[in-house]
Write a protein that holds these residues in place. Structure first.
Motif, PDB file in Angstrom:
ATOM      1  N   ALA A   1       0.825  -1.211   0.000  1.00 29.84           N
ATOM      2  CA  ALA A   1       0.000   0.000   0.000  1.00 29.84           C
ATOM      3  C   ALA A   1       0.862   1.266   0.000  1.00 29.84           C
ATOM      4  O   ALA A   1       0.460   2.288  -0.539  1.00 29.84           O
ATOM      5  CB  ALA A   1      -0.939  -0.001   1.202  1.00 29.84           C
ATOM      6  N   LYS A   2       2.052   1.172   0.613  1.00 34.53           N
ATOM      7  CA  LYS A   2       2.941   2.330   0.632  1.00 34.53           C
ATOM      8  C   LYS A   2       4.387   1.860   0.607  1.00 34.53           C
ATOM      9  O   LYS A   2       4.702   0.739   0.993  1.00 34.53           O
ATOM     10  CB  LYS A   2       2.691   3.225   1.835  1.00 34.53           C
ATOM     11  CG  LYS A   2       3.054   2.611   3.160  1.00 34.53           C
ATOM     12  CD  LYS A   2       2.827   3.592   4.300  1.00 34.53           C
ATOM     13  CE  LYS A   2       3.419   3.004   5.578  1.00 34.53           C
ATOM     14  NZ  LYS A   2       3.744   3.985   6.543  1.00 34.53           N
ATOM     15  N   ALA A   3       5.252   2.738   0.162  1.00 43.56           N
ATOM     16  CA  ALA A   3       6.678   2.419   0.067  1.00 43.56           C
ATOM     17  C   ALA A   3       7.314   2.406   1.453  1.00 43.56           C
ATOM     18  O   ALA A   3       7.005   3.254   2.297  1.00 43.56           O
ATOM     19  CB  ALA A   3       7.382   3.434  -0.822  1.00 43.56           C
ATOM     20  N   ALA A   4       8.179   1.440   1.667  1.00 42.18           N
ATOM     21  CA  ALA A   4       8.947   1.396   2.907  1.00 42.18           C
ATOM     22  C   ALA A   4       9.930   2.552   2.908  1.00 42.18           C
ATOM     23  O   ALA A   4      10.358   3.032   1.854  1.00 42.18           O
ATOM     24  CB  ALA A   4       9.682   0.067   3.013  1.00 42.18           C
TER      25      ALA A   4
ATOM     26  N   LEU B   1      12.876  -1.734  -4.041  1.00 41.94           N
ATOM     27  CA  LEU B   1      11.910  -1.080  -3.153  1.00 41.94           C
ATOM     28  C   LEU B   1      10.523  -1.731  -3.167  1.00 41.94           C
ATOM     29  O   LEU B   1       9.949  -1.932  -2.092  1.00 41.94           O
ATOM     30  CB  LEU B   1      11.804   0.417  -3.441  1.00 41.94           C
ATOM     31  CG  LEU B   1      10.911   1.190  -2.473  1.00 41.94           C
ATOM     32  CD1 LEU B   1      11.406   1.071  -1.028  1.00 41.94           C
ATOM     33  CD2 LEU B   1      10.831   2.651  -2.881  1.00 41.94           C
ATOM     34  N   PRO B   2       9.951  -2.100  -4.317  1.00 41.59           N
ATOM     35  CA  PRO B   2       8.633  -2.741  -4.257  1.00 41.59           C
ATOM     36  C   PRO B   2       8.635  -4.040  -3.449  1.00 41.59           C
ATOM     37  O   PRO B   2       7.711  -4.298  -2.665  1.00 41.59           O
ATOM     38  CB  PRO B   2       8.295  -3.008  -5.729  1.00 41.59           C
ATOM     39  CG  PRO B   2       9.092  -2.008  -6.489  1.00 41.59           C
ATOM     40  CD  PRO B   2      10.365  -1.843  -5.701  1.00 41.59           C
ATOM     41  N   ALA B   3       9.679  -4.847  -3.600  1.00 41.39           N
ATOM     42  CA  ALA B   3       9.761  -6.107  -2.854  1.00 41.39           C
ATOM     43  C   ALA B   3       9.990  -5.848  -1.371  1.00 41.39           C
ATOM     44  O   ALA B   3       9.358  -6.482  -0.514  1.00 41.39           O
ATOM     45  CB  ALA B   3      10.878  -6.974  -3.421  1.00 41.39           C
ATOM     46  N   VAL B   4      10.872  -4.911  -1.044  1.00 40.36           N
ATOM     47  CA  VAL B   4      11.146  -4.569   0.347  1.00 40.36           C
ATOM     48  C   VAL B   4       9.883  -3.998   0.996  1.00 40.36           C
ATOM     49  O   VAL B   4       9.523  -4.381   2.113  1.00 40.36           O
ATOM     50  CB  VAL B   4      12.329  -3.583   0.450  1.00 40.36           C
ATOM     51  CG1 VAL B   4      12.465  -3.029   1.863  1.00 40.36           C
ATOM     52  CG2 VAL B   4      13.629  -4.249   0.003  1.00 40.36           C
ATOM     53  N   SER B   5       9.186  -3.120   0.300  1.00 38.85           N
ATOM     54  CA  SER B   5       7.962  -2.517   0.841  1.00 38.85           C
ATOM     55  C   SER B   5       6.913  -3.587   1.134  1.00 38.85           C
ATOM     56  O   SER B   5       6.286  -3.578   2.197  1.00 38.85           O
ATOM     57  CB  SER B   5       7.403  -1.496  -0.149  1.00 38.85           C
ATOM     58  OG  SER B   5       8.323  -0.455  -0.348  1.00 38.85           O
ATOM     59  N   TRP B   6       6.737  -4.513   0.185  1.00 35.46           N
ATOM     60  CA  TRP B   6       5.788  -5.605   0.394  1.00 35.46           C
ATOM     61  C   TRP B   6       6.200  -6.456   1.589  1.00 35.46           C
ATOM     62  O   TRP B   6       5.371  -6.807   2.433  1.00 35.46           O
ATOM     63  CB  TRP B   6       5.680  -6.467  -0.871  1.00 35.46           C
ATOM     64  CG  TRP B   6       5.013  -7.762  -0.584  1.00 35.46           C
ATOM     65  CD1 TRP B   6       3.667  -7.980  -0.492  1.00 35.46           C
ATOM     66  CD2 TRP B   6       5.641  -8.998  -0.273  1.00 35.46           C
ATOM     67  NE1 TRP B   6       3.433  -9.294  -0.144  1.00 35.46           N
ATOM     68  CE2 TRP B   6       4.633  -9.930  -0.007  1.00 35.46           C
ATOM     69  CE3 TRP B   6       6.972  -9.406  -0.193  1.00 35.46           C
ATOM     70  CZ2 TRP B   6       4.906 -11.259   0.329  1.00 35.46           C
ATOM     71  CZ3 TRP B   6       7.251 -10.716   0.139  1.00 35.46           C
ATOM     72  CH2 TRP B   6       6.228 -11.624   0.395  1.00 35.46           C
ATOM     73  N   ALA B   7       7.492  -6.790   1.676  1.00 35.16           N
ATOM     74  CA  ALA B   7       7.975  -7.655   2.757  1.00 35.16           C
ATOM     75  C   ALA B   7       7.762  -7.016   4.125  1.00 35.16           C
ATOM     76  O   ALA B   7       7.383  -7.697   5.082  1.00 35.16           O
ATOM     77  CB  ALA B   7       9.450  -7.996   2.543  1.00 35.16           C
ATOM     78  N   VAL B   8       7.974  -5.715   4.209  1.00 42.27           N
ATOM     79  CA  VAL B   8       7.765  -5.012   5.479  1.00 42.27           C
ATOM     80  C   VAL B   8       6.274  -4.965   5.809  1.00 42.27           C
ATOM     81  O   VAL B   8       5.850  -5.273   6.925  1.00 42.27           O
ATOM     82  CB  VAL B   8       8.385  -3.598   5.436  1.00 42.27           C
ATOM     83  CG1 VAL B   8       7.959  -2.772   6.641  1.00 42.27           C
ATOM     84  CG2 VAL B   8       9.902  -3.703   5.350  1.00 42.27           C
ATOM     85  N   GLU B   9       5.457  -4.609   4.823  1.00 47.32           N
ATOM     86  CA  GLU B   9       4.013  -4.521   5.055  1.00 47.32           C
ATOM     87  C   GLU B   9       3.412  -5.873   5.436  1.00 47.32           C
ATOM     88  O   GLU B   9       2.552  -5.963   6.306  1.00 47.32           O
ATOM     89  CB  GLU B   9       3.337  -3.977   3.799  1.00 47.32           C
ATOM     90  CG  GLU B   9       1.859  -3.698   3.970  1.00 47.32           C
ATOM     91  CD  GLU B   9       1.283  -3.018   2.744  1.00 47.32           C
ATOM     92  OE1 GLU B   9       1.530  -1.815   2.576  1.00 47.32           O
ATOM     93  OE2 GLU B   9       0.614  -3.711   1.954  1.00 47.32           O
TER      94      GLU B   9
END
Length: 148
Positions: A92-95, A107-115
């Motif tokens: 939903a949002k960037a890490a 960034l898309p993969a990291v953001s998903w992994a954090v979310e």
């Protein structure tokens, strides 16, 4: 191990959670999690017990001809592989980490992994440590959290 995704490291009774996880190992774990799909022979030759996983990863576009099977897999690479295997779900949002640039292809993969709760910061709340090699134990945790 009960799910058949990981197995021992050199022995059926030794998992070796602190050893660095290599690219061929994480791809094998992901291939097993995907129910060991068949794939055409890749132009990359590795040890026989990893070959089917490498064929699959090559066919899916996870790796290229320059693939280095035995190189340690970093945190950014690990979450990228898992994200790709799950068909690139969007966050939903960037890490926001000081060591992951806003224009980073990770960034898309990291953001998903954090979310998703697959992982979070490393060492401090504003650092991800994208270039830190993952241990087999860390990869097992990432996979458990991603596939639950």
């Amino acid at each position: 191990m009960d799910q058949g995704i990981t197995n021992g490291a050199g022995s059926a009774t030794l998992f070796a959670p602190t050893l660095e996880c290599t690219h061929d190992q994480i791809l094998t774990f992901l291939w097993r999690a995907a129910d060991k799909p068949d794939a055409a022979q890749a132009p990359i030759t590795v040890a026989s017990y990893y070959q089917d996983a490498v064929n699959w990863a090559y066919e899916k576009g996870f790796i290229s001809d320059s693939f280095r099977a035995s190189a340690p897999c970093t945190r950014a690479q690990a979450v990228w592989y898992i994200w790709k295997a799950l068909e690139e779900p969007q966050a939903a949002k960037a890490a926001s980490f000081s060591d992951v640039a806003p224009n980073s292809p990770d960034l898309p993969a990291v953001s998903w992994a954090v979310e998703k709760g697959v992982t979070n910061g490393y060492g401090s709340p504003d650092a991800f440590a994208p270039d830190k090699a993952c241990s087999r134990g860390e990869i097992a945790c990432f996979l458990y959290r991603a596939f639950r």
